[in-house]
Design an enzyme around this catalytic site. Structure first.
Site, PDB file in Angstrom:
ATOM      1  N   ASP A 187       5.990 -11.561  -1.968  1.00  0.00           N
ATOM      2  CA  ASP A 187       5.100 -11.659  -3.115  1.00  0.00           C
ATOM      3  C   ASP A 187       5.916 -12.081  -4.314  1.00  0.00           C
ATOM      4  O   ASP A 187       7.128 -11.885  -4.367  1.00  0.00           O
ATOM      5  CB  ASP A 187       4.433 -10.305  -3.390  1.00  0.00           C
ATOM      6  CG  ASP A 187       3.285 -10.449  -4.377  1.00  0.00           C
ATOM      7  OD1 ASP A 187       2.746 -11.575  -4.506  1.00  0.00           O
ATOM      8  OD2 ASP A 187       2.923  -9.456  -5.023  1.00  0.00           O
ATOM      9  N   GLU A 271       1.658 -15.962  -0.266  1.00  0.00           N
ATOM     10  CA  GLU A 271       0.353 -16.262  -0.848  1.00  0.00           C
ATOM     11  C   GLU A 271       0.574 -17.499  -1.706  1.00  0.00           C
ATOM     12  O   GLU A 271       1.456 -17.501  -2.558  1.00  0.00           O
ATOM     13  CB  GLU A 271      -0.036 -15.101  -1.773  1.00  0.00           C
ATOM     14  CG  GLU A 271      -1.261 -14.371  -1.379  1.00  0.00           C
ATOM     15  CD  GLU A 271      -1.559 -13.254  -2.361  1.00  0.00           C
ATOM     16  OE1 GLU A 271      -2.682 -12.792  -2.375  1.00  0.00           O
ATOM     17  OE2 GLU A 271      -0.653 -12.844  -3.113  1.00  0.00           O
ATOM     18  N   CYS A 324      -4.617  -0.317  -0.785  1.00  0.00           N
ATOM     19  CA  CYS A 324      -3.577   0.539  -0.212  1.00  0.00           C
ATOM     20  C   CYS A 324      -3.224  -0.015   1.166  1.00  0.00           C
ATOM     21  O   CYS A 324      -4.097  -0.180   2.009  1.00  0.00           O
ATOM     22  CB  CYS A 324      -4.100   1.969  -0.100  1.00  0.00           C
ATOM     23  SG  CYS A 324      -3.066   3.022   0.939  1.00  0.00           S
ATOM     24  N   CYS A 327      -4.128   2.768   4.104  1.00  0.00           N
ATOM     25  CA  CYS A 327      -5.482   3.122   4.536  1.00  0.00           C
ATOM     26  C   CYS A 327      -6.535   2.104   4.128  1.00  0.00           C
ATOM     27  O   CYS A 327      -7.720   2.303   4.396  1.00  0.00           O
ATOM     28  CB  CYS A 327      -5.864   4.510   4.014  1.00  0.00           C
ATOM     29  SG  CYS A 327      -6.221   4.514   2.240  1.00  0.00           S
ATOM     30  N   CYS A 343      -2.345   6.377  -3.933  1.00  0.00           N
ATOM     31  CA  CYS A 343      -3.641   6.103  -3.332  1.00  0.00           C
ATOM     32  C   CYS A 343      -4.500   7.374  -3.425  1.00  0.00           C
ATOM     33  O   CYS A 343      -4.068   8.446  -3.010  1.00  0.00           O
ATOM     34  CB  CYS A 343      -3.481   5.696  -1.877  1.00  0.00           C
ATOM     35  SG  CYS A 343      -5.058   5.549  -1.024  1.00  0.00           S
ATOM     36  N   CYS A 346      -5.398   8.564   0.607  1.00  0.00           N
ATOM     37  CA  CYS A 346      -4.362   9.019   1.539  1.00  0.00           C
ATOM     38  C   CYS A 346      -3.100   9.501   0.821  1.00  0.00           C
ATOM     39  O   CYS A 346      -2.145   9.937   1.463  1.00  0.00           O
ATOM     40  CB  CYS A 346      -4.027   7.934   2.559  1.00  0.00           C
ATOM     41  SG  CYS A 346      -3.001   6.595   1.907  1.00  0.00           S
ATOM     42  N   ASP A 353       4.323  -3.937  -6.386  1.00  0.00           N
ATOM     43  CA  ASP A 353       4.688  -5.226  -5.784  1.00  0.00           C
ATOM     44  C   ASP A 353       4.992  -5.109  -4.290  1.00  0.00           C
ATOM     45  O   ASP A 353       4.631  -5.976  -3.503  1.00  0.00           O
ATOM     46  CB  ASP A 353       5.902  -5.816  -6.513  1.00  0.00           C
ATOM     47  CG  ASP A 353       5.588  -6.134  -7.960  1.00  0.00           C
ATOM     48  OD1 ASP A 353       4.437  -6.530  -8.229  1.00  0.00           O
ATOM     49  OD2 ASP A 353       6.478  -5.986  -8.814  1.00  0.00           O
TER      50      ASP A 353
HETATM   51 ZN    ZN Z   1      -4.347   4.911   1.041  1.00  0.00          ZN
END
Ligand code: ZN
Length: 391
Positions: A187, A271, A324, A327, A343, A346, A353
């Site tokens: 990234d 990307e 995330c 999850c 998150c 989770c 990054d």
């Molecule tokens: Zn998560």
């Protein structure tokens, strides 16, 4: 497989004068072709094709009294100029590329000419049509058949030759079964040039920042000079030199970085279009421009291809920072200033990054599998200690 090498050349004064005329002829063909095409379209609504209609005019022009001097230049270089003009129009008409209308080439800018017949390279010299051998700094010999030489002259007056070789060897077969541990997601960040899915962050090296600051100083000095003055001409040359130094430094650094990334992995996932989106934000543009993400992906691409490895480009996945990786929970909003987060479902701690790089990696693996490649289990996600890699 084709292989390119760029070397510095040192033409004599006479050779440089000849090249100057030749660059001028190439530029003249390009600019005249562009003028004719624009005029025809405006006046008669007629779209000409540079590769056919303009190229056809070359022999006519050479026979005329007014443009007879075009005969002195390598004819392949002039024909290539028409092809280049055609490509500029193709880029303009391609909605994906968003290129502007072709512009006239200036004699102040970088000059170039393309040669593909009667080209040779030897120990310390190169040869193009209509000129004796030109002294050159040939670093290492590339085995293969020399296909073409493109000569360039930079704004500061340095000459280079880009040699293209056909190494008469098929490119290696693309790797079909990939080891999961040798897949890397990359990234682009604000403070770092790359952040990878292994948690490694690579900053732009200090010398690159210094080169950029130097350029900025020289540009400010230029803006303080009076138009048309001798000082302005001098300041302009200093800006051009600073530009060159920055470009060279960036080029070297990106070559080393891309070499390392490709050598260590079988698949690199990036990307692509994100940069263009981010460019719309003026404040970010400088950072992204500096990082010159696109130039890096180009280098990654051909280095990977040489080894049968893959560069996977995934569409801008706007949520790569906000999802995330553990999850797949997606946060609604996340300001750019947020560098790390937890998150809510989770409770995984994320570096913004690195989490994005991991999502890019997952997305790329999905794409690879859809293309029929097998990707072995990648042994879970390595817990990433942050290790900012020194350049
Ligand atoms: Zn998560």
């Amino acid at each position: 497989m084709l292989k390119a090498a760029k070397i510095r050349i040192y033409p004599t004064t006479e050779q440089a004068a000849f090249l100057n005329r030749q660059f001028g002829s190439v530029r003249f063909v390009y600019n005249t072709g562009l003028r004719i095409m624009s005029h025809r379209y405006k006046r008669h609504g007629q779209s000409l094709n540079a590769k056919h209609d303009i190229k056809k005019l070359l022999p006519v022009a050479k026979k005329s009294r007014q443009y007879g001097w075009l005969k002195d230049a390598d004819s392949m270089a002039l024909q290539q100029s028409c092809i280049n003009l055609d490509q500029a129009f193709q880029r303009f008409f391609d909605p994906k590329q968003k290129a502007g209308y072709p512009r006239f080439k200036s004699k102040r800018g970088k000059q170039s000419s393309y040669h593909c017949v009667g080209v040779k390279v030897g120990d310390g010299w190169i040869k193009v049509p209509k000129l004796g051998p030109i002294k050159a700094k040939v670093h290492r010999k590339v085995e293969g058949r020399l296909k073409s030489i493109t000569l360039t002259r930079t704004v500061t007056g340095k000459h280079y030759a880009s040699l293209l070789f056909d190494i008469e060897q098929a490119a290696p077969e693309p790797i079909q079964s990939v080891e999961g541990s040798k897949v890397i997601g990359l990234d682009v960040g604000l403070s770092h040039l790359t952040i990878d899915s292994n948690g490694r962050k690579t900053a732009n090296p200090r010398f690159l920042k210094q080169a950029q600051q130097n350029l900025k100083r020289k540009q400010q000095a230029l803006s303080r000079t009076k138009k048309g003055s001798a000082n302005r001409a001098k300041a302009r040359l200093l800006v051009a030199k600073a530009h060159e130094r920055l470009a060279n430094a960036r080029h070297d650094f990106q070559h080393k970085l891309s070499r390392q990334i490709v050598d260590d992995n079988q698949v690199v996932i990036v990307e692509t279009l994100k940069v263009r989106n981010m460019m719309k934000n003026a404040r970010l543009a400088k950072h992204i421009g500096d990082a010159s993400w696109h130039a890096l992906t180009v280098k990654l691409h051909y280095k990977a291809k040489e080894q049968g490895k893959h560069l996977v480009k995934i569409d801008p996945w706007f949520a790569s920072s906000k999802t995330c990786h553990a999850c797949q929970y997606k946060v609604d909003e996340m300001a750019l200033s947020i560098r790390s987060w937890e998150c809510p479902t989770c409770h995984t701690q994320h570096d913004r990054d690195i989490n994005a790089a991991l999502n890019i990696k997952h997305q790329g693996i999905i794409q690879l599998k859809a293309e029929g490649l097998s990707v072995s289990a990648h042994g879970g996600l390595r817990k990433s200690g942050m290790s900012p890699a020194a350049a």
